[in-house]
Design a protein around this motif. Structure first.
Motif, mmCIF file in Angstrom:
data_model
loop_
_atom_site.group_PDB
_atom_site.id
_atom_site.type_symbol
_atom_site.label_atom_id
_atom_site.label_comp_id
_atom_site.label_asym_id
_atom_site.label_seq_id
_atom_site.Cartn_x
_atom_site.Cartn_y
_atom_site.Cartn_z
ATOM 1 N N LEU A 27 0.823 -1.206 0.000
ATOM 2 C CA LEU A 27 0.000 0.000 0.000
ATOM 3 C C LEU A 27 0.861 1.262 0.000
ATOM 4 C CD1 LEU A 27 -2.865 -1.065 2.411
ATOM 5 C CD2 LEU A 27 -3.027 -0.712 -0.036
ATOM 6 N N GLU A 28 1.992 1.241 0.698
ATOM 7 C CA GLU A 28 2.898 2.386 0.677
ATOM 8 C C GLU A 28 3.478 2.588 -0.723
ATOM 9 O OE1 GLU A 28 5.899 1.911 3.683
ATOM 10 O OE2 GLU A 28 4.413 1.925 5.301
ATOM 11 N N TRP A 29 3.868 1.484 -1.372
ATOM 12 C CA TRP A 29 4.394 1.561 -2.734
ATOM 13 C C TRP A 29 3.334 2.117 -3.670
ATOM 14 C CZ3 TRP A 29 2.956 -0.385 -7.412
ATOM 15 C CH2 TRP A 29 3.904 -0.317 -8.429
ATOM 16 N N ALA A 30 2.098 1.663 -3.499
ATOM 17 C CA ALA A 30 1.002 2.103 -4.357
ATOM 18 C C ALA A 30 0.730 3.598 -4.191
ATOM 19 C CB ALA A 30 -0.253 1.294 -4.059
ATOM 20 N N LYS A 31 0.850 4.109 -2.966
ATOM 21 C CA LYS A 31 0.667 5.547 -2.737
ATOM 22 C C LYS A 31 1.693 6.345 -3.534
ATOM 23 C CE LYS A 31 -1.363 5.830 1.867
ATOM 24 N NZ LYS A 31 -1.108 6.136 3.270
ATOM 25 N N GLN A 32 2.926 5.877 -3.545
ATOM 26 C CA GLN A 32 3.991 6.583 -4.252
ATOM 27 C C GLN A 32 3.795 6.542 -5.762
ATOM 28 O OE1 GLN A 32 7.537 4.640 -2.913
ATOM 29 N NE2 GLN A 32 7.511 5.633 -0.905
ATOM 30 N N HIS A 33 3.177 5.491 -6.277
ATOM 31 C CA HIS A 33 3.043 5.313 -7.721
ATOM 32 C C HIS A 33 1.647 5.629 -8.252
ATOM 33 C CE1 HIS A 33 6.776 3.190 -6.861
ATOM 34 N NE2 HIS A 33 7.095 3.442 -8.113
ATOM 35 N N GLY A 34 0.770 6.103 -7.379
ATOM 36 C CA GLY A 34 -0.545 6.577 -7.810
ATOM 37 C C GLY A 34 -1.569 5.503 -8.127
ATOM 38 N N CYS A 35 -1.433 4.326 -7.562
ATOM 39 C CA CYS A 35 -2.426 3.275 -7.819
ATOM 40 C C CYS A 35 -2.937 2.699 -6.493
ATOM 41 C CB CYS A 35 -1.842 2.188 -8.718
ATOM 42 S SG CYS A 35 -0.337 1.465 -8.091
ATOM 43 N N TYR A 36 -3.082 3.551 -5.494
ATOM 44 C CA TYR A 36 -3.459 3.122 -4.146
ATOM 45 C C TYR A 36 -4.830 2.457 -4.117
ATOM 46 C CZ TYR A 36 -4.452 3.376 0.840
ATOM 47 O OH TYR A 36 -4.785 3.054 2.121
#
Length: 55
Positions: A27-36
């Motif tokens: 989820l942290e990775w997704a926040k950074q890449h815009g696909c949360y």
């Protein structure tokens, strides 16, 4: 005699913790890449299947 396999989460607390950490990192990775939202929905559906679908 029943051959019902108990899910690993029920008898292995370390597996549960590892699973939560993996979800948190994803989820942290997704926040950074815009696909949360997509990743969050994926994990919600995965949890629902684990609780409601009997294999």
């Amino acid at each position: 005699m029943n051959n019902i396999i108990m899910p690993r989460e029920k008898w292995d607390p370390l597996y549960r913790k590892e699973k939560e950490i993996r979800k948190k990192k994803a989820l942290e990775w997704a926040k950074q890449h815009g696909c949360y939202e997509e990743v969050k929905r994926y994990y919600e559906m995965k949890e629902w299947f684990e609780k409601n679908v009997v294999y």
